[in-house]
Each structure stands twice: as C-alpha cells, then as structure tokens.
Write a protein that holds these residues in place. Structure first.
Motif, mmCIF file in Angstrom:
data_model
loop_
_atom_site.group_PDB
_atom_site.id
_atom_site.type_symbol
_atom_site.label_atom_id
_atom_site.label_comp_id
_atom_site.label_asym_id
_atom_site.label_seq_id
_atom_site.Cartn_x
_atom_site.Cartn_y
_atom_site.Cartn_z
ATOM 1 N N UNK A 73 24.835 31.635 24.744
ATOM 2 C CA UNK A 73 24.192 31.307 23.471
ATOM 3 C C UNK A 73 23.899 32.573 22.678
ATOM 4 N N UNK A 74 23.514 33.626 23.396
ATOM 5 C CA UNK A 74 23.123 34.876 22.738
ATOM 6 C C UNK A 74 24.318 35.725 22.343
ATOM 7 N N UNK A 75 25.485 35.430 22.913
ATOM 8 C CA UNK A 75 26.632 36.335 22.808
ATOM 9 C C UNK A 75 26.221 37.740 23.263
ATOM 10 N N UNK A 76 25.574 37.756 24.419
ATOM 11 C CA UNK A 76 25.147 39.022 25.038
ATOM 12 C C UNK A 76 26.177 39.392 26.080
ATOM 13 N N UNK A 77 26.882 40.502 25.832
ATOM 14 C CA UNK A 77 28.020 40.827 26.682
ATOM 15 C C UNK A 77 27.987 42.269 27.153
ATOM 16 N N UNK A 78 28.800 42.575 28.120
ATOM 17 C CA UNK A 78 28.994 43.948 28.558
ATOM 18 C C UNK A 78 30.490 44.163 28.655
ATOM 19 N N UNK A 79 30.911 45.414 28.573
ATOM 20 C CA UNK A 79 32.336 45.694 28.688
ATOM 21 C C UNK A 79 32.647 45.993 30.146
ATOM 22 N N UNK A 80 33.375 45.093 30.768
ATOM 23 C CA UNK A 80 33.754 45.255 32.167
ATOM 24 C C UNK A 80 34.858 46.295 32.270
ATOM 25 N N UNK A 81 34.595 47.425 32.939
ATOM 26 C CA UNK A 81 35.601 48.488 33.007
ATOM 27 C C UNK A 81 36.871 48.025 33.729
ATOM 28 N N UNK A 82 36.739 47.055 34.631
ATOM 29 C CA UNK A 82 37.909 46.584 35.372
ATOM 30 C C UNK A 82 38.881 45.830 34.482
ATOM 31 N N UNK A 83 38.353 45.096 33.494
ATOM 32 C CA UNK A 83 39.227 44.307 32.637
ATOM 33 C C UNK A 83 39.338 44.916 31.242
ATOM 34 N N UNK A 84 38.383 45.787 30.894
ATOM 35 C CA UNK A 84 38.351 46.354 29.552
ATOM 36 C C UNK A 84 37.855 45.367 28.508
ATOM 37 N N UNK A 85 37.510 44.165 28.941
ATOM 38 C CA UNK A 85 37.116 43.101 28.005
ATOM 39 C C UNK A 85 35.603 42.894 27.999
ATOM 40 N N UNK A 86 35.085 42.416 26.876
ATOM 41 C CA UNK A 86 33.675 42.036 26.864
ATOM 42 C C UNK A 86 33.489 40.754 27.669
ATOM 43 N N UNK A 87 32.522 40.756 28.569
ATOM 44 C CA UNK A 87 32.220 39.573 29.360
ATOM 45 C C UNK A 87 30.718 39.313 29.293
ATOM 46 N N UNK A 88 30.349 38.065 29.520
ATOM 47 C CA UNK A 88 28.938 37.696 29.420
ATOM 48 C C UNK A 88 28.115 38.362 30.523
ATOM 49 N N UNK A 89 26.919 38.794 30.171
ATOM 50 C CA UNK A 89 25.994 39.325 31.170
ATOM 51 C C UNK A 89 25.243 38.156 31.811
ATOM 52 N N UNK A 90 24.438 38.451 32.797
ATOM 53 C CA UNK A 90 23.495 37.480 33.328
ATOM 54 C C UNK A 90 22.083 37.904 32.932
ATOM 55 N N UNK A 91 21.247 36.915 32.629
ATOM 56 C CA UNK A 91 19.869 37.235 32.246
ATOM 57 C C UNK A 91 18.905 36.609 33.251
ATOM 58 N N UNK A 92 17.802 37.326 33.471
ATOM 59 C CA UNK A 92 16.755 36.843 34.373
ATOM 60 C C UNK A 92 15.407 37.187 33.780
ATOM 61 N N UNK A 93 14.415 36.395 34.136
ATOM 62 C CA UNK A 93 13.072 36.798 33.766
ATOM 63 C C UNK A 93 12.045 36.126 34.660
ATOM 64 N N UNK A 94 10.846 36.685 34.617
ATOM 65 C CA UNK A 94 9.753 36.122 35.397
ATOM 66 C C UNK A 94 8.440 36.602 34.830
ATOM 67 N N UNK A 95 7.389 35.862 35.125
ATOM 68 C CA UNK A 95 6.072 36.331 34.724
ATOM 69 C C UNK A 95 5.596 37.317 35.771
ATOM 70 N N UNK A 96 5.012 38.376 35.286
ATOM 71 C CA UNK A 96 4.581 39.373 36.274
ATOM 72 C C UNK A 96 3.248 40.009 35.948
ATOM 73 N N UNK A 97 2.224 39.218 35.741
ATOM 74 C CA UNK A 97 2.029 37.766 35.922
ATOM 75 C C UNK A 97 1.407 37.169 34.665
ATOM 76 N N UNK A 98 1.105 35.868 34.745
ATOM 77 C CA UNK A 98 0.288 35.243 33.712
ATOM 78 C C UNK A 98 -1.125 35.801 33.867
ATOM 79 N N UNK A 99 -1.596 36.491 32.829
ATOM 80 C CA UNK A 99 -2.841 37.254 32.974
ATOM 81 C C UNK A 99 -4.069 36.346 33.060
ATOM 82 N N UNK A 100 -4.126 35.333 32.237
ATOM 83 C CA UNK A 100 -5.276 34.429 32.230
ATOM 84 C C UNK A 100 -5.478 33.768 33.586
ATOM 85 N N UNK A 101 -4.401 33.314 34.173
ATOM 86 C CA UNK A 101 -4.509 32.651 35.474
ATOM 87 C C UNK A 101 -4.832 33.662 36.568
#
Length: 423
Positions: free
Chosen positions: A362-390
């Motif tokens: 959806x983001x069109x967030x890519x990296x250039x893979x040196x093995x293929x020379x082509x732009x490929x999609x990255x992977x994204x991750x996230x987490x709370x570290x932490x929810x401060x109120x709780x």
RNA sequence: GGAGAGCUGGCUGAGCGGUCGAAAGCGGCGGUCUUGAAAACCGUUGAAGGUUUAUCCCUUCCUGGGGUUCGAAUCCCUAGCUCUCCGCCA
C-alpha cells in the motif's frame, strides 16, 4: 494490500487462507470483475495505441508539408471511443482497488486457528502476580489522592479523558524517558518526532483506511486531517514511496506520541479508569526490514518491548494471537499482557506485529535488492514499547503497599530524582 | 494573512505542441588499464502494468486532479508542496 497476482494465479490457496480469519471471499464476483478488467484493459490499450500511431503519422505528414485533412478524418471517432473505454477501465480499476483494499493480510502459518481471544496461545510468562496482605485497590482509587482526576478530564473534554497532575504527571514523563532511552541506547532505534495529524493517504498506507474510519478522530479542514490512532501511522509512512538503499536496512524508529482513538465500538467496556481512553501516550517501535529478516525482527522487536516490562519488574505474559484476533493488516501478532491486581487479570499493554509486505505494498515502500537489481517491497513491523498510560497504572497497582504508598521500581528511580515511593 | 517564483528519472538539471521516457552531468552497474586500488577511458543504467513459454511488442507515468488538441513534460484551470519578500507569531 495483498498482491493482485496472487488472486489471479493462486486463488485456490488464498481463499482458504482468508477463511481462517472468517473472511468470506466472493470468488464469483472477483472472477467476473477480473475478466471485465482484462477485457477492457486490452481494448483501451489497443485504442490508445491506434491514437498514438495515427497522431504520429499526422505529425510526420505535416512535417513533410503534405495535406493532413484525410488523416484527420480517419481519427474523428477515435476520441469518443477512447474516452468511453478509458472511463470504463478507470471505473473497473476503482472497483477492483476497493475490493482489494478490503481484504485482510494472509496469516503466518504459525498463527493458531480460533475466532476470538479465547483461542490465543500463551507463549511464556515472566514474573508472578504479587500477593497482598490486604485487598489491593485499583488505580482509580489509588490515583484519587495522587492527582488522577477523571472529573476534570470530563469537564474539559468529556468521558474517557483524564487529567494527571503532580507526581503522576511526573511519573508518566519518567516512563517515557526510560522507554525512549532504553530503545535508543540499548536496542538501536533512532528517536523520531512526527506529525500527530496525518492525511488520508498515510492512513490508507498503514491500513486504517478505508475500513476503520469509525475509530478515528477527523478534523474539519479541507483536506481533512486525522488525529493519529498510533505513531505507527506517521512513522511507517516515512518510507512511503521510497526506494531504500539496501545498506540502510534495517531502519528502526522509536517514537513517543499521544494516540487518539474514538473507540466507537467500545461503549460500556472498561469505562472505569485509564484503561481505555480517547487519548493516551505511547512509545512505538517500528522496523523496516528486508523480507527474509522480518521473522527474526519480529522476535527481537517483541523482546525489546518485553525488556521494558522486565526493567520495571512488571509481571506479564506473551500471547500469540489466533486467526480471528489478529488485526486486519497483520500477518502475525504477539500481545504482551501485564498483570493488573485491580482487575485481577492480565491486560494488553503492547501489541507487536509483523505486517510482512502488506503495508509496504500500500505504501509502495521498497528497497533495491542487490541480487536482482530491482526494487522489491520491504517488510514492516511495529509494536508498543509500551503503552505509557497502562504502564503507569500497572506500576500503581502492582507496587501498592500496606502503608498506602506506591513503591517506585529501581530502574525508574533515577528518572524521578531518586524517589523511592510516592503517595 | 499579502505578493512573487518554482515542482522533470536515485540526485542535479536541459527541454520548440509532433520522431521525448525525456539532453547533459553526478551516482549505480559492467568492462579496459593496474600487483591491487584510485584516476582515466568505453559501455550500460527509471518505474508500474498488459500480452507472451520466452524474446518481441503494447500501454501508462515529467507533483495530484481536470481541460484544450488528431497529438501535451510543453498551453489552460485547479489542488498540494517548495522557495523568496512583507506582515504576524512560539
């Protein structure tokens, strides 16, 4: 968003996968739409090709000084045909995009079956619930004399808002400091501050729109901006429409922000106290990684969140969410649940997800893979570290003492000028 | 808030309504040379999609949207963003 090619070539594999979430995919509707798309696309492109070649011929004839009137006569009706074909193609593309945007991510094979939180699997637990020689109070009662004021929040804004004053306000700031310091110095994240109001494109990129508009606060400007429900949105959108150099990966961001949630579907749930508010502080950790590294990154990121709980000596357990409980955009999610004596239960304090390439597409967030020379999609991750109120209420409830004071965990004391207890 | 200028490939930056996916430079990649490296020289180098076993071929993309035209990077309208000056402000 999933890869449209997956639906064209692997429909038999994808549909049962989606069914694990309880998502019913209408194969007949999809196949019909896809057939029309193919048909109209070929037709439109043929017409465009004809227009281009005829226009080119007119240009050449004109350059030679020839009479272009007969050529002009030939293209007379082309324009209308083309316009109609392009309009039809555009409509189908819009329809197809809406269909694809509404489809959730494919679950990781490790995700267990199940329709709700009952089927979540406990991976491990750390620390044990404390035992009290008295009846422990919840944070609302404990906070009443310390500057946690829900009436004031209601007067100023409405229900599900709170005012923290004095030592509790300071405690919240100390927690933010401790979390950011730990992630930046020990876990390798870059600290970042981002806009707390974002545009619709950003929300679409991380998957909150179009499906979850009801959970968001929207402003009235033109164009409208939205209050962020989590820093995940602005931080992950840092890489929207970017082709990242392989050397830059992984990107790791830690971000403190307020979060705003309308909690439209939560009437009657957790009405008491600070558990579920329209506004709360959170530290978000985000990673942008090469595809082959995301599984390991997910484990590490979850450990980074757990480290904060362990530093604060808060008992918790890690849950692997089942198919039905895993969020729309996530492929695999661990929830960290902290023990809350006031509720006599474990409650979510962090949610750590691997989105794989779902957000990246959806983001069109890519990296250039040196093995293929082509732009490929990255992977994204996230987490709370932490929810401060709780985290704040977890400390209050877990560390309350017979004398009515609340002990400050050792790791946090330097952030409070050496203060060992409050109350 | 007022006035003006601009937005072109990974970056900088040319571009007359027609043969422009776009000069040139930088960067990247491959090669020559070298003990190796650098320099120099030569070549090469955008993305998305359709069709195809594959090659070929075709379409789209010059900030977004709309328009004029047989034909738009180029002309018009509009939105966004950037820069300069003035005003205001933390």
């Amino acid at each position: 968003m999933l890869d449209p090619r997956l639906f064209r070539t692997e429909l038999d594999i994808v549909v049962p996968q989606l069914a694990r979430r309880g998502f019913v995919f209408n194969r007949a509707a999809y196949s019909g739409l896809e057939a029309r798309r193919k048909d109209i696309q070929v037709k439109t492109q043929d017409l465009q090709n004809e227009r281009n070649s005829r226009s080119k011929a007119i240009g050449q004839a004109k350059a030679k000084g020839e009479d272009i009137a007969p050529l002009m006569a030939q293209v007379q009706h082309l324009g209308d045909q083309l316009k109609a074909a392009e309009a039809e193609w555009s409509d189908i593309q819009t329809e197809m995009a809406a269909l694809m945007e509404g489809i959730p991510n494919i679950l990781d094979p490790a995700v267990p079956d199940g329709k709700d939180e009952v089927a979540n699997i406990e991976i491990h637990r750390w620390g044990g619930p404390p035992t009290f020689a008295f009846e422990p109070q919840d944070h609302v009662d404990l906070g009443a004399k310390l500057g946690m004021n829900f009436e004031l929040g209601a007067k100023i804004a409405g229900s599900r808002f709170v005012v923290l004053t004095g030592v509790l306000a300071r405690l919240q700031r100390a927690l933010i400091q401790l979390m950011l310091d730990t992630h930046t110095s020990a876990h390798g994240y870059s600290e970042v501050y981002v806009p707390f109001l974002v545009n619709a494109d950003s929300l679409r990129g991380t998957g909150q729109l179009p499906k979850f508009a009801a959970d968001l606060f929207k402003t009235h400007g033109d164009p409208s901006l939205y209050l962020i429900p989590t820093a995940e949105v602005p931080v992950t959108n840092i890489v929207r429409d970017v082709i990242i150099d392989a050397k830059e990966l992984p990107l790791k961001f830690a971000c403190h922000s307020p979060c705003f949630r309308s909690e439209a579907g939560a009437y009657g749930r957790d009405v008491r106290g600070m558990i579920r508010q329209h506004q709360f502080e959170k530290i978000e950790i985000v990673q942008i990684v090469k595809p082959e590294e995301s599984a390991q990154a997910h484990e590490e990121l979850t450990r980074h969140a757990e480290t904060i709980l362990e530093k604060l000596e808060l008992p918790y357990r890690r849950m692997l969410l089942c198919a039905g409980d895993t969020g729309f955009s996530a492929s695999k999610t661990y929830d960290l649940e902290v023990w809350l004596p006031g509720q006599n239960a474990y409650r979510e304090i962090s949610s750590c997800s691997n989105f794989k390439d779902f957000q990246a597409r959806r983001l069109q967030a890519r990296w250039r893979n040196p093995d293929t020379g082509k732009p490929e999609l990255v992977h994204t991750l996230n987490g709370s570290g932490l929810a401060v109120g709780r985290t704040l209420i977890a400390i209050m409830e877990n560390y309350q003492q017979t004398d009515g004071l609340i002990r400050i965990p050792t790791a946090l004391q330097p952030y409070l000028g050496g203060l060992k207890t409050i109350g």
